[in-house]
Design an enzyme around this catalytic site. Structure first.
Site, PDB file in Angstrom:
ATOM      1  N   LYS A  84       0.261   1.600 -12.160  1.00 39.69           N
ATOM      2  CA  LYS A  84       0.768   1.552 -10.770  1.00 39.69           C
ATOM      3  C   LYS A  84       0.577   2.921 -10.117  1.00 39.69           C
ATOM      4  CE  LYS A  84       2.917  -0.231  -7.182  1.00 39.69           C
ATOM      5  NZ  LYS A  84       4.292  -0.198  -6.813  1.00 39.69           N
TER       6      LYS A  84
ATOM      7  N   ASN B  46      -1.409   3.749  -6.640  1.00 37.80           N
ATOM      8  CA  ASN B  46      -0.784   4.472  -5.531  1.00 37.80           C
ATOM      9  C   ASN B  46      -1.532   5.768  -5.187  1.00 37.80           C
ATOM     10  OD1 ASN B  46       2.377   3.372  -6.733  1.00 37.80           O
ATOM     11  ND2 ASN B  46       1.449   2.734  -4.837  1.00 37.80           N
TER      12      ASN B  46
HETATM   13  O1  KPL Z   1       2.750   0.099  -3.947  1.00 42.65           O
HETATM   14  C1  KPL Z   1       2.091   0.064  -2.937  1.00 42.65           C
HETATM   15  C2  KPL Z   1       2.589   0.858  -1.797  1.00 42.65           C
HETATM   16  O2  KPL Z   1       2.257   0.586  -0.644  1.00 42.65           O
HETATM   17  O3  KPL Z   1       3.355   1.797  -2.070  1.00 42.65           O
HETATM   18  C3  KPL Z   1       0.778  -0.687  -2.885  1.00 42.65           C
HETATM   19  C4  KPL Z   1       0.484  -1.257  -4.256  1.00 42.65           C
HETATM   20  C5  KPL Z   1      -0.313   0.242  -2.467  1.00 42.65           C
HETATM   21  C6  KPL Z   1       0.854  -1.894  -1.983  1.00 42.65           C
HETATM   22  O4  KPL Z   1       0.910  -1.577  -0.630  1.00 42.65           O
END
Ligand code: KPL
Length: 297
Positions: A176, A180
């Site tokens: 993740k 990001n």
């Molecule tokens: O986690 C996200 C965020 O916007 O912080 C993503 C995965 C990029 C989805 O918008």
């Protein structure tokens, strides 16, 4: 269960509504203390949950069996430390935020620490929180005291599916983080939705390559090709989203950049490698944040 939800933003409100509906005894906790917090959520099926919950009740906190933290990364450690003396020592603390770095800040916390990453998506529409996309919340232990708490995943899954328990949740957290690192600052740079980033393949590859190199040295199983494909897949599946970082920049709020690209840059430095594309975007976002002050003079 008696559950306190720290942070009553979009994710916090979704959890409060879902847990209460499942029969749990819940309270909200706001950084600026308030006796009540309002929850106004439009769920995935279009149903509205419009409720008022008690908030910031220390007696409730002292009896809590779970603390779910839904704050922005930079708000987490100070807020949790402020609550730790009232929170029972056995009460697990589940961190649900983008980015990494708060675990170092919370070293020594007496309570068992868990972390989670979620793909649920919500957006604020005036005073209403719209739960726009269902997702999976991966949770797992950070400290040994949290190692045998897998039954929590069951409890949370019944309220807001899907929830999956991982003994090694670091792997999901790094994936993740990588997503990001690429999507969030690039959507600010191009002032675009996640989906529109598909046109900027060279930057996606450069950022992914750097993060993959850091992950490999951190002992995370990945490859540059796999990471690029994974990021492209998230870009496709969240194509209409406005990333959380772009939402923060547009609202002139502090972003989570120090815990996203900033964290990767710090790890890279410790490993003796460079991450020029991450650094370029990190500096770009920091300059944007500094401009808020100038714009408000
Ligand atoms: O986690 C996200 C965020 O916007 O912080 C993503 C995965 C990029 C989805 O918008």
């Amino acid at each position: 269960m008696k559950i306190t939800v720290l942070g009553c933003g979009a994710l916090g409100q979704i959890w409060l509504a879902a847990l209460e509906q499942q029969g749990h005894d819940v309270q909200g906790w706001l950084r600026v203390p308030q006796p009540y917090c309002s929850v106004n959520v439009v769920g995935l099926n279009g149903e509205t949950a419009n409720k008022t919950f008690i908030a910031n009740d220390p007696t409730f906190l002292a009896d809590s069996e779970l603390l779910i933290v839904t704050l922005k990364a930079w708000q987490v450690s100070e807020s949790v430390k402020n609550m730790q003396s009232v929170l029972p020592a056995h009460c697990p603390v589940l961190l649900l935020h983008n980015g990494m770095g708060t675990l170092d800040e919370l070293k020594g916390l007496p309570q068992p620490l868990l972390r989670g990453v979620t793909t649920h998506a919500a957006r604020r529409d005036g005073t209403v929180i719209v739960h726009v996309a269902s997702g999976i919340t991966h949770i797992g232990p950070v400290t040994s005291a949290g190692a045998d708490m897998s039954e929590l995943a069951e409890v949370l899954h019944r309220a807001l599916p899907d929830v999956a328990w991982h003994n090694n949740v670091a792997s999901a957290a790094w994936q993740k983080l990588a997503v990001n690192c690429v999507i969030n600052p690039l959507t600010v740079f191009y002032d675009c939705t996640n989906g529109e980033l598909a046109e900027h393949r060279p930057e996606i590859e450069a950022l992914s390559n750097e993060v993959a190199a850091v992950m490999e040295r951190e002992g995370q199983h990945t490859s540059r090709e796999w990471l690029i494909d994974y990021v492209l897949e998230v870009i496709r599946s969240t194509a209409d989203n406005t990333s959380s970082m772009l939402q923060d920049i547009r609202a002139q709020r502090r972003t989570e950049i120090d815990y996203i690209n900033g964290y990767v840059i710090r790890r890279a430095r410790a490993q003796g490698i460079t991450t020029p594309e991450n650094s370029r975007l990190y500096e770009f976002i920091k300059r944007k944040e500094q401009d808020y002050d100038r714009e408000s003079i």
